[in-house]
Motif scaffolding. Structure first.
Motif, PDB file in Angstrom:
ATOM      1  N   VAL A 187       0.273  -0.428  -4.845  1.00 34.31           N
ATOM      2  CA  VAL A 187      -1.019   0.173  -5.178  1.00 34.31           C
ATOM      3  C   VAL A 187      -1.080   1.482  -4.424  1.00 34.31           C
ATOM      4  CG1 VAL A 187      -3.522  -0.079  -5.037  1.00 34.31           C
ATOM      5  CG2 VAL A 187      -2.083  -2.070  -5.559  1.00 34.31           C
TER       6      VAL A 187
ATOM      7  N   VAL B 213      -3.687  -4.896   0.670  1.00 34.06           N
ATOM      8  CA  VAL B 213      -4.533  -4.186  -0.301  1.00 34.06           C
ATOM      9  C   VAL B 213      -5.815  -4.974  -0.530  1.00 34.06           C
ATOM     10  CG1 VAL B 213      -4.696  -3.167  -2.589  1.00 34.06           C
ATOM     11  CG2 VAL B 213      -2.461  -3.311  -1.467  1.00 34.06           C
TER      12      VAL B 213
ATOM     13  N   TYR C 297      -3.137  11.804  -4.096  1.00 32.37           N
ATOM     14  CA  TYR C 297      -3.828  12.995  -3.608  1.00 32.37           C
ATOM     15  C   TYR C 297      -3.082  14.255  -4.050  1.00 32.37           C
ATOM     16  CZ  TYR C 297      -5.996   9.603  -0.456  1.00 32.37           C
ATOM     17  OH  TYR C 297      -6.671   8.518   0.049  1.00 32.37           O
TER      18      TYR C 297
ATOM     19  N   PRO D 278     -10.412   4.239 -12.248  1.00 31.78           N
ATOM     20  CA  PRO D 278      -9.891   3.621 -11.020  1.00 31.78           C
ATOM     21  C   PRO D 278     -10.253   4.361  -9.737  1.00 31.78           C
ATOM     22  CG  PRO D 278      -8.104   4.737 -12.208  1.00 31.78           C
ATOM     23  CD  PRO D 278      -9.333   4.834 -13.074  1.00 31.78           C
ATOM     24  N   GLN D 279     -10.757   5.600  -9.823  1.00 27.35           N
ATOM     25  CA  GLN D 279     -11.077   6.365  -8.609  1.00 27.35           C
ATOM     26  C   GLN D 279     -12.174   5.661  -7.809  1.00 27.35           C
ATOM     27  OE1 GLN D 279     -13.152  10.216  -9.023  1.00 27.35           O
ATOM     28  NE2 GLN D 279     -11.811  11.080  -7.479  1.00 27.35           N
ATOM     29  N   PRO D 280     -11.882   5.188  -6.577  1.00 27.87           N
ATOM     30  CA  PRO D 280     -12.927   4.564  -5.768  1.00 27.87           C
ATOM     31  C   PRO D 280     -13.832   5.651  -5.176  1.00 27.87           C
ATOM     32  CG  PRO D 280     -10.914   4.714  -4.492  1.00 27.87           C
ATOM     33  CD  PRO D 280     -10.592   5.273  -5.867  1.00 27.87           C
ATOM     34  N   PHE D 281     -15.044   5.251  -4.706  1.00 33.84           N
ATOM     35  CA  PHE D 281     -15.868   6.292  -4.072  1.00 33.84           C
ATOM     36  C   PHE D 281     -15.383   6.592  -2.670  1.00 33.84           C
ATOM     37  CE2 PHE D 281     -18.580   4.175  -0.964  1.00 33.84           C
ATOM     38  CZ  PHE D 281     -18.610   2.853  -1.388  1.00 33.84           C
ATOM     39  N   THR D 282     -14.686   5.660  -2.052  1.00 34.98           N
ATOM     40  CA  THR D 282     -14.017   5.939  -0.780  1.00 34.98           C
ATOM     41  C   THR D 282     -12.951   4.884  -0.546  1.00 34.98           C
ATOM     42  OG1 THR D 282     -14.370   6.649   1.517  1.00 34.98           O
ATOM     43  CG2 THR D 282     -15.421   4.593   0.884  1.00 34.98           C
TER      44      THR D 282
ATOM     45  N   ARG E 176       5.418   4.252   1.346  1.00 31.60           N
ATOM     46  CA  ARG E 176       4.472   3.225   1.726  1.00 31.60           C
ATOM     47  C   ARG E 176       3.707   3.589   3.003  1.00 31.60           C
ATOM     48  NH1 ARG E 176       5.405  -0.964   5.438  1.00 31.60           N
ATOM     49  NH2 ARG E 176       7.412  -0.939   6.463  1.00 31.60           N
ATOM     50  N   VAL E 177       2.576   2.930   3.178  1.00 31.72           N
ATOM     51  CA  VAL E 177       1.782   3.041   4.393  1.00 31.72           C
ATOM     52  C   VAL E 177       2.233   1.923   5.319  1.00 31.72           C
ATOM     53  CG1 VAL E 177      -0.569   2.993   5.351  1.00 31.72           C
ATOM     54  CG2 VAL E 177      -0.148   3.990   3.080  1.00 31.72           C
TER      55      VAL E 177
ATOM     56  N   PRO F 285       0.090  -3.530   5.896  1.00 36.04           N
ATOM     57  CA  PRO F 285      -1.302  -3.369   5.464  1.00 36.04           C
ATOM     58  C   PRO F 285      -1.516  -4.144   4.165  1.00 36.04           C
ATOM     59  CG  PRO F 285      -0.088  -1.285   5.253  1.00 36.04           C
ATOM     60  CD  PRO F 285       0.860  -2.277   5.829  1.00 36.04           C
TER      61      PRO F 285
ATOM     62  N   PRO G 253     -11.228  10.834   2.251  1.00 37.22           N
ATOM     63  CA  PRO G 253     -10.275   9.787   1.866  1.00 37.22           C
ATOM     64  C   PRO G 253     -10.271   9.450   0.373  1.00 37.22           C
ATOM     65  CG  PRO G 253     -12.177   8.804   2.978  1.00 37.22           C
ATOM     66  CD  PRO G 253     -12.344  10.304   3.055  1.00 37.22           C
ATOM     67  N   GLN G 254     -11.267   9.918  -0.393  1.00 33.42           N
ATOM     68  CA  GLN G 254     -11.325   9.579  -1.823  1.00 33.42           C
ATOM     69  C   GLN G 254     -10.107  10.147  -2.554  1.00 33.42           C
ATOM     70  OE1 GLN G 254     -14.387  11.491  -4.325  1.00 33.42           O
ATOM     71  NE2 GLN G 254     -14.775   9.535  -5.317  1.00 33.42           N
ATOM     72  N   PRO G 255      -9.232   9.292  -3.120  1.00 39.47           N
ATOM     73  CA  PRO G 255      -8.092   9.812  -3.889  1.00 39.47           C
ATOM     74  C   PRO G 255      -8.571  10.281  -5.261  1.00 39.47           C
ATOM     75  CG  PRO G 255      -8.135   7.428  -4.026  1.00 39.47           C
ATOM     76  CD  PRO G 255      -9.290   7.816  -3.126  1.00 39.47           C
ATOM     77  N   PHE G 256      -7.746  11.106  -5.948  1.00 42.89           N
ATOM     78  CA  PHE G 256      -8.186  11.495  -7.299  1.00 42.89           C
ATOM     79  C   PHE G 256      -7.950  10.369  -8.287  1.00 42.89           C
ATOM     80  CE2 PHE G 256      -4.379  12.351  -9.778  1.00 42.89           C
ATOM     81  CZ  PHE G 256      -3.400  12.630  -8.826  1.00 42.89           C
ATOM     82  N   THR G 257      -7.010   9.483  -7.985  1.00 41.50           N
ATOM     83  CA  THR G 257      -6.852   8.272  -8.783  1.00 41.50           C
ATOM     84  C   THR G 257      -6.078   7.240  -7.967  1.00 41.50           C
ATOM     85  OG1 THR G 257      -6.397   7.423 -11.023  1.00 41.50           O
ATOM     86  CG2 THR G 257      -4.636   8.689  -9.978  1.00 41.50           C
ATOM     87  N   VAL G 258      -5.950   6.043  -8.513  1.00 41.84           N
ATOM     88  CA  VAL G 258      -5.147   4.983  -7.912  1.00 41.84           C
ATOM     89  C   VAL G 258      -4.099   4.586  -8.947  1.00 41.84           C
ATOM     90  CG1 VAL G 258      -5.164   2.613  -7.034  1.00 41.84           C
ATOM     91  CG2 VAL G 258      -7.061   4.165  -6.502  1.00 41.84           C
TER      92      VAL G 258
ATOM     93  N   VAL H  80      -3.933   6.191   6.381  1.00 47.45           N
ATOM     94  CA  VAL H  80      -3.475   6.716   5.093  1.00 47.45           C
ATOM     95  C   VAL H  80      -3.079   8.184   5.233  1.00 47.45           C
ATOM     96  CG1 VAL H  80      -4.257   7.348   2.774  1.00 47.45           C
ATOM     97  CG2 VAL H  80      -4.722   5.062   3.662  1.00 47.45           C
TER      98      VAL H  80
ATOM     99  N   GLU I 121     -10.428   1.862   5.721  1.00 46.74           N
ATOM    100  CA  GLU I 121      -9.231   1.371   6.399  1.00 46.74           C
ATOM    101  C   GLU I 121      -9.681   0.466   7.543  1.00 46.74           C
ATOM    102  OE1 GLU I 121      -6.131   4.577   6.851  1.00 46.74           O
ATOM    103  OE2 GLU I 121      -7.789   5.845   6.221  1.00 46.74           O
TER     104      GLU I 121
ATOM    105  N   LEU J 118      -2.503   5.299  -3.533  1.00 45.48           N
ATOM    106  CA  LEU J 118      -3.600   6.264  -3.486  1.00 45.48           C
ATOM    107  C   LEU J 118      -3.004   7.642  -3.721  1.00 45.48           C
ATOM    108  CD1 LEU J 118      -5.275   4.888  -0.232  1.00 45.48           C
ATOM    109  CD2 LEU J 118      -5.653   4.193  -2.601  1.00 45.48           C
TER     110      LEU J 118
ATOM    111  N   GLU K  75      -1.273   2.032 -10.072  1.00 44.55           N
ATOM    112  CA  GLU K  75      -0.814   0.668  -9.826  1.00 44.55           C
ATOM    113  C   GLU K  75       0.572   0.510 -10.435  1.00 44.55           C
ATOM    114  OE1 GLU K  75      -4.123  -2.316 -10.386  1.00 44.55           O
ATOM    115  OE2 GLU K  75      -5.133  -0.589 -11.245  1.00 44.55           O
TER     116      GLU K  75
ATOM    117  N   VAL L 190       0.850  -1.200   0.000  1.00 41.16           N
ATOM    118  CA  VAL L 190       0.000   0.000   0.000  1.00 41.16           C
ATOM    119  C   VAL L 190       0.879   1.242   0.000  1.00 41.16           C
ATOM    120  CG1 VAL L 190      -1.848   1.254   1.149  1.00 41.16           C
ATOM    121  CG2 VAL L 190      -1.737  -1.247   1.359  1.00 41.16           C
TER     122      VAL L 190
END
Lengths: 176, 176, 176, 176
Positions: free
Chosen positions: A121, B27, A125, B96-100, A65-66, B25, A96-101, A72, B103, A123, A103, A27
């Motif tokens: 992976v 994923v 921001y 890929p943007q999740p809605f939240t 990394r987390v 953590p 917590p919603q990132p603008f994208t993920v 997060v 954790e 997140l 990978e 993560v």
């Protein structure tokens, strides 16, 4: 002392971390540091200058990394402070919603993102910073670019691992 | 056979996975399966009935980990197929943007989400399904609830680990 | 003077505005003012106390229309300053993506949102404020609630036009 | 007939609409039609070929205004059907959160978006289509481009009013 105790479970020996990196996605967080004007419009994007594992000087976003049992947002703040110094005053977004993920794959070409060390992976921001940034540790320098300068192919090419793509995604998300 | 070969790197022995779960953590993805009408309005939310590790029957969202070298969207599809069967026709969102991000902490109370086995960072998506759902493996049943029924405190209380909160977040995001 | 000239085209007589409100959806913004701690976690949500058109005292979010030739972020700042005073120091998010879109219909029941005066399509944002809030004009008072207090059915019931739903959507988006 | 009755309140005479366009921002939607594979990965983006008001042939996204008393998702479907035909089977996203908001100004240069006729505030969505697209009315043709082809400067330059920027924002949001 309390810091060491609290983080204990999140620290792995180098060997353990290397083993984990060959078996599990890790993560990560990516932060795009920005300066904003009084209306909240992004006026500058901050890129680090780092010496990579291969000894090459590269530009980079704030990334890391987390840890185990770390939020997060705490990881974001920890990496921002580590790279930009303790006076940067980052404003981590409240949601917590990132603008994208992003990978990052150890094999190039699966996604636009590549990290030879691991499958991460991440997140991503955008983080406004309001204070003074003083690069720390392995970051040699922080350079502010206007959004137009940041989009320059020459600048983007200096970002490794696909972070040029991530920067473009951030600028697109910001509408600048 | 090809499944075994392809997934090889992503499979850990139970002991290795248990060790990793105490140090890093993990994923995860969470999917909220929904039915939509011709306008795309959500008309029903699907909840699984599962037997938990403690032998208790609980409701649950579709949820599971992302393997090494697996795309997030492939993990979503794999867990949806595992729980809803091969004819569910899930429509994984194109972005890929999740809605939240949920954790899940091994310690209760740090966040609304709790998993005694591990620290999981879960990307949460709403996934319309258009086909026939036939619960598989350890899922006993899939029940469709209208958004109003799903919000019922009695239903929410049957979801373990904070997934009641995640379901409410999904409904809020959907505007229903 | 320049303010008047610049805003000229955006000002309609009351009659013209009333006519438009019967014929066209009106572009609105809704802002949920929040206080955040050093980690960016929301610790309080601000609700206004207003006297509505019907003489009733009601709680409300910061809300208002976007003028002709006005940027969405400028409208957000204008309404925040109008309601919270000039020293509130709102941090309007750098990206234009709202956390949701609230569709206020003149007919109750079409959506959770209702405005007897008009059909308004409202872009909703969470806005951290860092300064001192002093309610202005028709806002009698600004009260800060913890997220838990804000979720109280008694508090939500004091919000008119469906803004209780919008507040819950904001809290869900914030993950608190 | 039913179409006329149902839409009655949303129809203005050309003179009334022209007057409103000089005084108020108009609520718009933009849709980026896409084709996705079985995993939900975008494989193609659809662009219309239109004859503009100036007689020039231009590429365009699906775009249009929201009528009085019309839901945003109904407006999306109406414009998609108008441009792509009744068999396109668009999958409008279940959540109202757009991926961005495009502010079209009548004055060029205020934002990347420009519409000489009006100030439009447009909610932008990516919409997978699963059926057969047959361009209708003033749309001459629909052409599918791979994401890489769509990013070509030559293609982007054929989009008017800043829609090339909006297309790039959509591709960035999709992570392709």
């Amino acid at each position: 002392m309390s810091e060491v105790v609290r983080s204990d479970a999140g620290w792995l020996s180098r060997e353990e971390m290397d083993a984990a990196r060959e078996r599990l996605p890790i993560v990560y967080v990516d932060a795009v540091p920005v300066q904003v004007d009084a209306q909240g419009v992004v006026t500058a994007v901050g890129l680090l200058l780092r010496i990579g594992g291969d000894g090459q000087v590269k530009r980079a976003l704030v990334s890391g990394r987390v840890r185990y049992h770390e939020r997060v947002r705490s990881a974001l703040l920890r990496h921002l402070e580590k790279d930009l110094g303790p006076l940067a005053l980052p404003r981590v977004p409240p949601a917590p919603q990132p603008f994208t993920v992003a990978e990052y794959f150890p094999t190039p070409g699966v996604t636009p993102f590549h990290d030879p060390r691991q499958h991460a992976v991440s997140l991503a921001y955008v983080v406004p910073v309001e204070g003074d940034c003083v690069p720390q540790q392995d970051a040699l320098e922080l350079t502010w670019f206007t959004p137009d300068e940041a989009r320059d192919p020459g600048v983007l090419a200096e970002l490794a691992g696909g972070q040029g793509t991530l920067l473009l995604q951030a600028l697109a998300h910001l509408g600048v």
